[in-house]
Design an enzyme around this catalytic site. Structure first.
Site, PDB file in Angstrom:
ATOM      1  CB  ILE A  31      -0.952   0.009   1.225  1.00  0.00           C
ATOM      2  CG1 ILE A  31      -1.824  -1.245   1.217  1.00  0.00           C
ATOM      3  CG2 ILE A  31      -1.824   1.262   1.215  1.00  0.00           C
ATOM      4  CD1 ILE A  31      -2.661  -1.449   2.465  1.00  0.00           C
ATOM      5  CG  ASP A  34      10.091   0.203   3.745  1.00  0.00           C
ATOM      6  OD1 ASP A  34       8.892   0.249   3.408  1.00  0.00           O
ATOM      7  OD2 ASP A  34      10.659  -0.854   4.091  1.00  0.00           O
ATOM      8  CB  ALA A  36       2.580  -2.499   9.928  1.00  0.00           C
ATOM      9  CB  THR A  68       7.197  -3.997  13.469  1.00  0.00           C
ATOM     10  OG1 THR A  68       8.380  -4.759  13.312  1.00  0.00           O
ATOM     11  CG2 THR A  68       7.036  -3.047  12.301  1.00  0.00           C
ATOM     12  CB  THR A 127      -6.225  -3.417   9.838  1.00  0.00           C
ATOM     13  OG1 THR A 127      -7.039  -4.511   9.420  1.00  0.00           O
ATOM     14  CG2 THR A 127      -5.793  -3.700  11.274  1.00  0.00           C
ATOM     15  CG  ASP A 128     -11.330  -4.588   8.106  1.00  0.00           C
ATOM     16  OD1 ASP A 128     -10.237  -5.170   8.241  1.00  0.00           O
ATOM     17  OD2 ASP A 128     -12.158  -4.919   7.227  1.00  0.00           O
ATOM     18  CD  GLU A 129      -7.141  -8.707   9.716  1.00  0.00           C
ATOM     19  OE1 GLU A 129      -6.553  -9.315  10.629  1.00  0.00           O
ATOM     20  OE2 GLU A 129      -6.969  -8.973   8.514  1.00  0.00           O
ATOM     21  CE1 TYR A 135      -1.405  -6.251  10.644  1.00  0.00           C
ATOM     22  CE2 TYR A 135      -3.646  -7.066  10.358  1.00  0.00           C
ATOM     23  CZ  TYR A 135      -2.669  -6.126  10.086  1.00  0.00           C
ATOM     24  OH  TYR A 135      -2.955  -5.055   9.282  1.00  0.00           O
ATOM     25  CE  LYS A 183      -1.987  -1.661  11.655  1.00  0.00           C
ATOM     26  NZ  LYS A 183      -0.935  -0.816  11.023  1.00  0.00           N
ATOM     27  CG  ASN A 199      -5.839  -2.027   0.682  1.00  0.00           C
ATOM     28  OD1 ASN A 199      -5.255  -1.007   0.390  1.00  0.00           O
ATOM     29  ND2 ASN A 199      -6.826  -2.031   1.563  1.00  0.00           N
ATOM     30  CE  LYS A 208      -0.641  -9.384   3.923  1.00  0.00           C
ATOM     31  NZ  LYS A 208       0.526  -8.682   3.668  1.00  0.00           N
ATOM     32  CE1 TYR A 235      -4.152 -21.013   4.550  1.00  0.00           C
ATOM     33  CE2 TYR A 235      -4.770 -18.994   5.678  1.00  0.00           C
ATOM     34  CZ  TYR A 235      -3.808 -19.780   5.060  1.00  0.00           C
ATOM     35  OH  TYR A 235      -2.526 -19.321   4.970  1.00  0.00           O
TER      36      TYR A 235
END
Ligand code: NAD
Ligand code: DAU
Length: 350
Positions: free
Chosen positions: A13, A34, A84, A101, A131-133, A156, A160, A186, A195, A213
């Site tokens: 991203i 980075d 991240a 991180t 993130t929406d997670e 994860y 976040k 994304n 991903k 999965y």
């Protein structure tokens, strides 16, 4: 002239955000910080690396002294923080790396911003791309709104969520001008093939098994990365300090349906027989703690900041598949070396 620090700009991203800002705001100085982990790749920015307003800095957000010195030297006006560890499966096997991180790295950046900005916060912004997670998992109905309580389930998303909490704590405690966005899945060019979408495109190309999965009935909301970059632009310029904006594509797909669609489009492009790649679908042991469904209510950003996703999913997928098919060298480079070990551990020994 605005000086903007984008962290994680060599990642998926981040590279789209860097390119978007460089092209649209030629009077801004854009710094890309980075550390170039396995997910960071300067090849992602080859087309813009010689632009005068672009500066790459190799460095680790976990390195406190380095971050302080960089902020003191460059005196950024805004920070767009994307660096991240981003992959859920890797967080399951190495949670501590995600704490380092995502949590410590974020707090280091917040401290450095505080130190250089504390005398005058005007026109400054610390933007955390999240993130929406963090909201956990939905059942068959409902949407995540900005008011949904945090309920992260994976290491994860827990990391976040913790970093989001720190960002808000700096706003509430010290008045640091911050903004947070929570975005859904994304997809697009340059995504590392760990991903779902790029991993499956790569496996289809190479006629390797497609590891689904569980039953493949988990649901994700997919957003084209260019639309996310535009959302980040509007939040950066028009977002209100202290606010959160949910970003999503109004585009929910059951994994198995998405995978079948990917197979069909890619088969056509590779002039393979209809149904050929679907035969590669293999149901494997489920991800531990696998979140069932994510879905975003993005009405706030649409109403308040006039953003909306522009890409239709079919077009976005076509564009993405075309990119991977015409960038085989990129794919080969990122899937050699350590990727093989990762793949073996994650899939062959599953
Ligand atoms: P990515 O894994 O592709 O890229 C992460 C980048 O951060 C890489 O370039 C990596 O080298 C860099 N990085 C990692 N550790 C670093 C460190 N210690 N110091 C400096 N740089 C470091 O990630 P992505 O998918 O592009 O995600 C970017 C951000 O957006 C992340 O914060 C992620 O949580 C968030 N996000 C991602 C998605 C998605 O679907 N991919 C959705 C919503 C939010
Ligand atoms: O929702 C936003 C999040 O989306 C981001 O914050 C994360 O950084 C990003 O990685 C993504 O998380 P997911 O876990 O949803 O993405 P992933 O591509 O890993 O998986 C998407 C779905 O596909 C998920 O239900 C798990 C499934 N899957 C994934 C892989 C890699 C498979 O069935 N097989 C696979 O091999």
């Amino acid at each position: 002239m605005s000086k903007i620090l984008i962290t994680g700009g060599a990642g998926f991203i981040g590279s789209h955000v860097v390119r978007h800002f460089l092209k649209k705001y030629q009077d801004y100085k854009i710094f890309n910080l980075d550390s170039l982990t396995y997910a960071g790749n300067l090849e992602n920015l080859k087309d813009v690396e010689n632009l005068k307003n672009y500066h790459f800095v190799k460095g680790d957000i976990v390195d406190e002294d380095f971050i302080f010195n960089l902020f003191e030297k460059e005196k950024f006006d805004k920070v767009i923080h994307l660096a991240a560890e981003s992959h859920v499966d890797r967080s399951i096997s190495n949670p501590l790396q995600f704490v380092q991180t995502n949590v410590i790295g974020t707090v280091n950046l917040l401290n450095a911003a505080m130190k250089v900005w504390q005398k005058d916060f005007s026109d400054k912004l610390f933007f955390h791309v999240s993130t929406d997670e963090v909201y956990g998992s939905l059942g068959d109905s409902g949407y995540f709104t900005e008011e949904t309580p945090y309920d992260p389930k994976s290491p994860y998303s827990a990391s976040k969520a913790a970093s989001d909490h720190f960002v808000r704590a700096y706003y509430n405690t010290y008045g640091l001008p911050v903004v947070i966005s929570n975005c859904s899945n994304n997809y697009g060019p340059n995504q590392f093939p760990e991903k779902l979408i790029p991993l499956f495109i790569n496996n289809i190309i190479n006629k390797k098994p497609l590891p689904v999965y569980g039953k493949g009935d988990n649901v994700r909301d997919w957003l084209y990365v260019g639309d996310h970059a535009k959302a980040i632009d509007v939040i950066c310029h028009k977002g209100k300090a202290g606010e959160t904006y949910n970003v999503g594509g109004d585009n929910e797909w059951k994994n198995i349906d998405l995978i079948r669609t990917l197979c069909q489009i890619t088969d056509k492009k590779l002039q393979r027989d209809e149904g050929e790649s679907e035969k590669l679908i293999t149901f494997v042991k489920d991800r531990a703690g696998h979140d069932k469904r994510y879905a975003i209510d993005a009405s706030k950003i649409k109403k308040e900041l006039q953003w909306k996703p522009e890409y239709d999913f079919k077009n976005g997928l076509e564009k993405t598949i075309d990119w991977y098919l015409s960038n085989e060298e990129w794919l080969e480079n990122v899937t050699s070396g350590d990727y093989q070990k990762y793949y073996e551990k994650q899939y062959i020994k599953r």
